[in-house]
Design a protein around this motif. Sequence first.
Motif, PDB file in Angstrom:
ATOM      1  N   THR A  96      -8.110 -15.083 -40.607  1.00 15.77           N
ATOM      2  CA  THR A  96      -7.761 -16.023 -41.684  1.00 15.77           C
ATOM      3  C   THR A  96      -8.608 -15.821 -42.941  1.00 15.77           C
ATOM      4  O   THR A  96      -8.243 -16.304 -44.002  1.00 15.77           O
ATOM      5  N   GLU A 118      -5.862 -19.188 -52.514  1.00 20.21           N
ATOM      6  CA  GLU A 118      -4.505 -18.886 -52.054  1.00 20.21           C
ATOM      7  C   GLU A 118      -4.025 -17.525 -52.528  1.00 20.21           C
ATOM      8  O   GLU A 118      -3.144 -16.917 -51.913  1.00 20.21           O
ATOM      9  N   ARG A 139      -1.884 -26.600 -46.424  1.00 23.05           N
ATOM     10  CA  ARG A 139      -1.549 -25.283 -46.966  1.00 23.05           C
ATOM     11  C   ARG A 139      -0.593 -24.541 -46.032  1.00 23.05           C
ATOM     12  O   ARG A 139       0.394 -23.948 -46.473  1.00 23.05           O
ATOM     13  N   TYR A 140      -0.888 -24.578 -44.736  1.00 25.27           N
ATOM     14  CA  TYR A 140      -0.038 -23.870 -43.787  1.00 25.27           C
ATOM     15  C   TYR A 140       1.302 -24.577 -43.600  1.00 25.27           C
ATOM     16  O   TYR A 140       2.337 -23.924 -43.414  1.00 25.27           O
ATOM     17  N   GLN A 141       1.301 -25.909 -43.651  1.00 24.47           N
ATOM     18  CA  GLN A 141       2.562 -26.645 -43.568  1.00 24.47           C
ATOM     19  C   GLN A 141       3.480 -26.278 -44.721  1.00 24.47           C
ATOM     20  O   GLN A 141       4.704 -26.160 -44.547  1.00 24.47           O
ATOM     21  N   ARG A 143       3.782 -23.531 -46.004  1.00 26.83           N
ATOM     22  CA  ARG A 143       4.358 -22.213 -45.700  1.00 26.83           C
ATOM     23  C   ARG A 143       5.282 -22.262 -44.490  1.00 26.83           C
ATOM     24  O   ARG A 143       5.801 -21.233 -44.054  1.00 26.83           O
ATOM     25  N   GLN A 145       4.280 -23.133 -41.483  1.00 25.88           N
ATOM     26  CA  GLN A 145       3.491 -22.679 -40.339  1.00 25.88           C
ATOM     27  C   GLN A 145       2.547 -23.782 -39.885  1.00 25.88           C
ATOM     28  O   GLN A 145       2.374 -24.793 -40.570  1.00 25.88           O
ATOM     29  N   GLN A 146       1.937 -23.578 -38.726  1.00 28.25           N
ATOM     30  CA  GLN A 146       0.910 -24.494 -38.241  1.00 28.25           C
ATOM     31  C   GLN A 146      -0.431 -23.784 -38.256  1.00 28.25           C
ATOM     32  O   GLN A 146      -0.509 -22.586 -37.953  1.00 28.25           O
ATOM     33  N   PHE A 147      -1.473 -24.523 -38.599  1.00 29.53           N
ATOM     34  CA  PHE A 147      -2.816 -23.955 -38.593  1.00 29.53           C
ATOM     35  C   PHE A 147      -3.420 -24.185 -37.221  1.00 29.53           C
ATOM     36  O   PHE A 147      -3.754 -25.315 -36.855  1.00 29.53           O
ATOM     37  N   ARG A 170      -6.403 -17.303 -36.175  1.00 26.77           N
ATOM     38  CA  ARG A 170      -5.401 -18.317 -35.860  1.00 26.77           C
ATOM     39  C   ARG A 170      -4.323 -17.714 -34.968  1.00 26.77           C
ATOM     40  O   ARG A 170      -4.044 -16.512 -35.026  1.00 26.77           O
ATOM     41  N   ASP A 172      -0.529 -17.260 -34.158  1.00 29.31           N
ATOM     42  CA  ASP A 172       0.792 -17.315 -34.777  1.00 29.31           C
ATOM     43  C   ASP A 172       1.817 -17.478 -33.650  1.00 29.31           C
ATOM     44  O   ASP A 172       2.133 -16.517 -32.938  1.00 29.31           O
TER      45      ASP A 172
END
Length: 202
Positions: A96, A118, A139-141, A143, A145-147, A170, A172
């Motif tokens: 990350t 970013e 930030r990931y939401q 995109r 995605q989940q962090f 992280r 994926d």
Amino acid sequence: MSLDYAFPAESRWAELERQTCLDWDLDALTSRQEAIDFLLRFENRLCVYSAFVEKLYSNYSFVVPEEEHGSITILPDERAWHDTFHEIPVDAVLPTGIHILPGEVLGETGLYLKIPGEHRLSPSHELPFQDGLKLLIQRYQARGQQFLPVLAKGDLREYEARMPSLPLHRIDVARLKQHSRLDVENIKGAIAEHLIGLFRQA
């Protein structure tokens, strides 16, 4: 437990204890005790991934060698096989660029996150752990995605040549194609549970 089952289990755990992929080398740090104290704050607070055996451990302890040299070993809890997730491919565990560091580096207390900007040319930010975690989740939401942060094989690193820091990877979940939905939910739940504990501690 039958003897037929117990013997191979003991063999597997003996082999696990010999795996150097579960070691962190502390010899390069200025203060070994600082490194140990820092690392112990994360015992069972973040899941740990071993690329060598492609497993994610959520229930483990750190074994600190008595001698002044040597590595801290991550020893999974042999009584908690359900807390070990198998066949996690290496390409599902991504760096990350985020580091956890002690606030003392910044003249503060508690845990801090050093978060890259970013964009490649954007400056990084050092934020208190709770604030940084909220920013990363958002930030990931954004995109889609989940962090899902984990620790991965690697050395404890020195931050500004004085204090150690821990790089975060992280999971994926989109790359866990061979796992059932239930398996994926269990992995996400284990990571989240640990993260809540660390959030409260920080």
